[in-house]
Design a protein around this motif. Structure first.
Motif, PDB file in Angstrom:
ATOM      1  N   LEU A  75       0.829  -1.198   0.000  1.00 42.64           N
ATOM      2  CA  LEU A  75       0.000   0.000   0.000  1.00 42.64           C
ATOM      3  C   LEU A  75       0.869   1.255   0.000  1.00 42.64           C
ATOM      4  O   LEU A  75       1.652   1.482   0.928  1.00 42.64           O
ATOM      5  N   PRO A  77       1.043   5.511  -0.117  1.00 50.04           N
ATOM      6  CA  PRO A  77       0.202   6.656   0.266  1.00 50.04           C
ATOM      7  C   PRO A  77      -0.231   7.447  -0.957  1.00 50.04           C
ATOM      8  O   PRO A  77       0.375   7.345  -2.030  1.00 50.04           O
ATOM      9  N   THR A 111      -2.694   2.153  -4.317  1.00 53.53           N
ATOM     10  CA  THR A 111      -2.446   3.501  -3.807  1.00 53.53           C
ATOM     11  C   THR A 111      -3.577   3.848  -2.849  1.00 53.53           C
ATOM     12  O   THR A 111      -4.741   3.575  -3.143  1.00 53.53           O
ATOM     13  N   GLU A 112      -3.221   4.406  -1.713  1.00 51.77           N
ATOM     14  CA  GLU A 112      -4.200   4.740  -0.683  1.00 51.77           C
ATOM     15  C   GLU A 112      -5.364   5.525  -1.282  1.00 51.77           C
ATOM     16  O   GLU A 112      -5.185   6.638  -1.776  1.00 51.77           O
ATOM     17  N   ILE A 130      -0.176  -7.055   4.890  1.00 51.47           N
ATOM     18  CA  ILE A 130      -0.097  -5.761   4.219  1.00 51.47           C
ATOM     19  C   ILE A 130       1.205  -5.078   4.611  1.00 51.47           C
ATOM     20  O   ILE A 130       1.579  -5.042   5.791  1.00 51.47           O
ATOM     21  N   THR A 132       2.892  -1.331   4.203  1.00 55.98           N
ATOM     22  CA  THR A 132       2.702   0.050   3.772  1.00 55.98           C
ATOM     23  C   THR A 132       4.067   0.680   3.533  1.00 55.98           C
ATOM     24  O   THR A 132       5.024   0.415   4.264  1.00 55.98           O
ATOM     25  N   VAL A 136       1.127   6.594   5.435  1.00 52.39           N
ATOM     26  CA  VAL A 136      -0.276   6.236   5.199  1.00 52.39           C
ATOM     27  C   VAL A 136      -1.120   6.813   6.331  1.00 52.39           C
ATOM     28  O   VAL A 136      -0.695   6.845   7.487  1.00 52.39           O
ATOM     29  N   LEU A 141      -4.819   2.964   8.429  1.00 50.05           N
ATOM     30  CA  LEU A 141      -4.116   2.012   9.279  1.00 50.05           C
ATOM     31  C   LEU A 141      -5.051   1.414  10.320  1.00 50.05           C
ATOM     32  O   LEU A 141      -4.957   0.220  10.643  1.00 50.05           O
ATOM     33  N   LEU A 151       0.490  -6.627   9.625  1.00 51.16           N
ATOM     34  CA  LEU A 151       0.847  -5.335   9.040  1.00 51.16           C
ATOM     35  C   LEU A 151       2.283  -4.976   9.380  1.00 51.16           C
ATOM     36  O   LEU A 151       2.722  -5.121  10.523  1.00 51.16           O
ATOM     37  N   LEU A 153       4.927  -1.583   8.634  1.00 48.89           N
ATOM     38  CA  LEU A 153       5.090  -0.235   8.108  1.00 48.89           C
ATOM     39  C   LEU A 153       6.553  -0.011   7.737  1.00 48.89           C
ATOM     40  O   LEU A 153       7.444  -0.297   8.534  1.00 48.89           O
TER      41      LEU A 153
END
Length: 359
Positions: A75, A77, A111-112, A130, A132, A136, A141, A151, A153
């Motif tokens: 993902l 941003p 894309t977010e 996921i 990111t 994001v 989130l 998740l 990041l």
């Protein structure tokens, strides 16, 4: 097994309606920003975003044979410069993709979106995890957290979300850079970069300050305006707020209005992109860099620039290690979140070092 915290319990504790809690946690309108922040923080403290329910859905063959199946979502941003074409973010994406391919996992890149219900068309059971990349939004989130999907990041932190994070070791990288230029005799330094734009930027700023304080060049109590600390020569080493992204003045305007008789020996930039901006404006103003002053960067994304120093970040490794952490998280869902920092290499280029000014 721990009982799931309910919206009503959060509402009772916060002294608001269940409707307000629902709207706040979904990132929807109908509550003030102050109330939303209060509810989100309280929900986090009560354990609303923590869940162990997905652990039972993990197939044991993943752990026993190392064979992985399914899809991992990457993902990005909804920010113009944070995308697959970026010199910084692109290699991170490539590292993620390469490692997922090695593991036999499919890749879904998004894309977010601006929609509040981004996951309504997705089947959570089909998404193994996921990752990111970059900044994001908190609401997205939180949506991921509620779906109980593993998740990770990359290069981002969010205080409302408990998740694993992968970062460059910004503190060591910037610390080494500052110590190296101090060892060469430079004392007139100016940090440049929007320090609150990203967690990594703020870490680099803190590392810059820390080294100057440790070396006795800057006192602990401040670096701005009339409170500027005193360096060893007795001259105030004042950091201009406009060049830190503070206040209403842009970096560009701050650089264009900086008196030429106040040029530092070195502009210490938060990254190579910012260093490129500094060099461009210096050239527009007739400043010969590095003869009149030098510029340093971070990330090593613009090797063509005449930078006195930069820090080489292995972006592909960041991406690969993000996948490694995600797979570990899938198999260890009950363990506490972890932060992984990857060392970055200092690159010094004496050719572009300016003359040290006499004091």
């Amino acid at each position: 097994m721990r009982k799931k915290v309910t919206l009503q319990e959060i509402a009772d504790t916060a002294g608001v309606s269940k409707f307000a809690v629902s709207r706040a946690l979904a990132g929807k309108s109908g509550v003030s920003e102050e109330t939303r922040a209060t509810i989100v923080n309280l929900a986090g403290q009560m354990g609303y975003f923590r869940s162990e329910g997905r652990a039972g859905r993990i197939e044991l063959k993943d752990e026993l044979t190392g064979g992985w199946q399914g899809t991992v979502m990457i993902l990005f941003p909804n920010i113009r410069h944070q995308n697959r074409e970026s010199r910084y973010w692109g290699p991170i994406f490539e590292g993620i993709s390469q490692r997922l391919n090695q593991k036999g996992l499919d890749v879904l890149t998004l894309t977010e979106p601006t929609s509040e219900d981004m996951f309504t068309l997705l089947n959570p059971e089909a998404i193994r995890g996921i990752i990111t990349v970059g900044t994001v939004s908190t609401s997205i989130l939180l949506n991921i957290s509620r779906m109980d999907i593993p998740l990770v990041l990359v290069d981002h932190l969010d205080p409302t979300v408990r998740a694993d994070t992968i970062f460059t070791d910004n503190t060591s990288g910037m610390g080494e850079l500052v110590r190296a230029i101090l060892a060469r005799g430079y004392r007139s330094l100016q940090f440049v970069g929007r320090i609150h734009e990203a967690p990594s930027f703020y870490e680099r700023w803190l590392a810059y300050r820390m080294v100057l304080e440790q070396q006795g060049i800057v006192g602990v109590h401040g670096m701005f305006g009339a409170h500027g600390a005193i360096d060893t020569s007795g001259t105030p080493l004042i950091q201009k707020e406009s060049l830190l992204g503070l206040g209403d003045t842009s970096l560009e305007e701050g650089l264009r209005t900086l008196p030429l008789d106040q040029l530092p020996e070195l502009f210490v930039c938060v990254n190579d992109v910012t260093a490129q901006l500094v060099l461009r404006i210096l050239e527009e103003r007739g400043v010969d860099a590095p003869v009149m002053c030098g510029v340093t960067g971070f990330d090593h994304t613009h090797m063509e620039l005449p930078l006195a120093a930069t820090v080489k970040v292995d972006q592909e490794l960041l991406g690969k290690r993000a996948v490694d952490q995600l797979l570990w998280r899938i198999l260890n869902s009950a363990s506490a979140p972890e932060r992984k920092s990857i060392y970055a290499e200092l690159v010094l280029r004496d050719t572009y070092m300016p003359p040290v000014r006499s004091t």
